[in-house]
Scaffold this active site. Structure first.
Site, PDB file in Angstrom:
ATOM      1  N   ARG A  52      14.167  12.943  11.383  1.00 29.01           N
ATOM      2  CA  ARG A  52      15.376  12.406  12.251  1.00 29.01           C
ATOM      3  C   ARG A  52      15.016  12.092  13.542  1.00 29.01           C
ATOM      4  NH1 ARG A  52      20.725  15.546  11.927  1.00 29.01           N
ATOM      5  NH2 ARG A  52      21.432  13.730  13.334  1.00 29.01           N
ATOM      6  N   CYS A  66      20.020  19.031  19.583  1.00 29.11           N
ATOM      7  CA  CYS A  66      19.868  18.751  18.215  1.00 29.11           C
ATOM      8  C   CYS A  66      20.728  17.502  18.011  1.00 29.11           C
ATOM      9  CB  CYS A  66      20.196  19.920  17.403  1.00 29.11           C
ATOM     10  SG  CYS A  66      21.785  20.232  17.716  1.00 29.11           S
TER      11      CYS A  66
END
Length: 285
Positions: free
Chosen positions: A184, A243
């Site tokens: 990611r 995040c």
């Protein structure tokens, strides 16, 4: 007072002492939001209460948000009222846990610090460690909480906004650490947000790197060595953790504190806010 981690035997002794205590189980599955409550009712530490990421630790309505992103923070005032409804007052030791490698419990740990409550610790290893130490478990709904008054104090944890980060990009004095999985971070895949990639210049340390196979945090010396290698000379005080939505970044933040590197700031909106803000740059690879 426990302020970072507490072991299962330490919690057992604390419970036996009769000291004011609130055990808060934050078990939560991102793709199955009701699963954590089901897990709690199947088995939990006696006397604990379930705390839900969406209902207690976020403001999904948008009416009282203190941050952006997929899991926006509620205002400190709203959160203090929720804590009181859960039976927590300022004189209590809070112990938080989950079944997901200290992800959602880390969020509650950080939010309590943000509200000025220092007496909060994560149960190292979560419910599995509690059971391994011979701790009793109960099933069914939690007993009704006795309402309490939780008064806000000066924050012990601090945030960075998207604008502050954007203004400091490429300048000395800011070091970004992204806790998402490597794929990611690189932008190879993005299952949750509309844009793949990362904030330019960010370093990557997946939050799972902080724990051992049994779910407990790595030793402090090992964590310190790993973070110092990652930082490569950058000042730990310059770090801003983030995040996807401000939740899984906290294990990195807590790990740095366990390692003796201080308490860094959190970008609570994280990638989900950054990539939805027009004009902000995106990097891949």
């Amino acid at each position: 007072m426990y302020t970072t981690l507490i072991t299962a035997p330490q919690l057992q002794r604390l419970m036996a002492s009769g000291a004011p205590l609130r055990v808060m189980d934050c078990s939560f599955e991102l793709m199955k939001p009701d699963a954590g409550h089901v897990q709690f009712e199947a088995e939990h530490i006696p006397g604990s209460v379930h705390v839900h990421l969406d209902h207690h630790l976020s403001d999904k309505s948008g009416a009282d948000r203190a941050s952006g992103g997929r899991h926006p923070l509620p205002s400190r005032e709203t959160f203090a009222a929720r804590l009181g409804a859960l039976g927590l007052h300022n004189g209590m030791q809070a112990v938080v846990l989950d079944r997901q490698a200290i992800t959602t419990s880390g969020r509650l740990w950080w939010m309590l610090k943000w509200c000025g409550h220092d007496a909060v610790a994560v149960l190292d290893g979560g419910l599995a460690a509690w059971k391994d130490a011979g701790g009793a478990v109960a099933s069914g709904p939690a007993a009704p909480s006795v309402p309490a008054t939780f008064a806000l104090k000066e924050p012990l944890a601090h945030t960075a906004s998207a604008q502050e980060i954007a203004d400091a990009l490429g300048r000395p004095g800011q070091t970004l650490i992204d806790a998402r999985a490597a794929a990611r971070f690189r932008g190879a895949t993005e299952p949750l947000d509309p844009v793949a990639g990362h904030i330019p210049g960010a370093l990557n340390r997946p939050s799972s790197d902080n724990v051992m196979p049994d779910g407990r945090f790595k030793p402090a010396a090992q964590l310190r060595n790993e973070f110092e290698r990652l930082l490569a000379g950058h000042d730990p005080a310059s770090v801003v953790h983030h995040c996807g939505s401000g939740v899984s970044a906290v294990p990195n933040l807590l790990a740095m504190e366990i390692a003796g590197l201080g308490r860094a700031r959190l970008f609570p909106g994280s990638w989900s806010e950054w990539c939805n803000t027009p004009g902000l740059p995106v990097a891949q690879g």
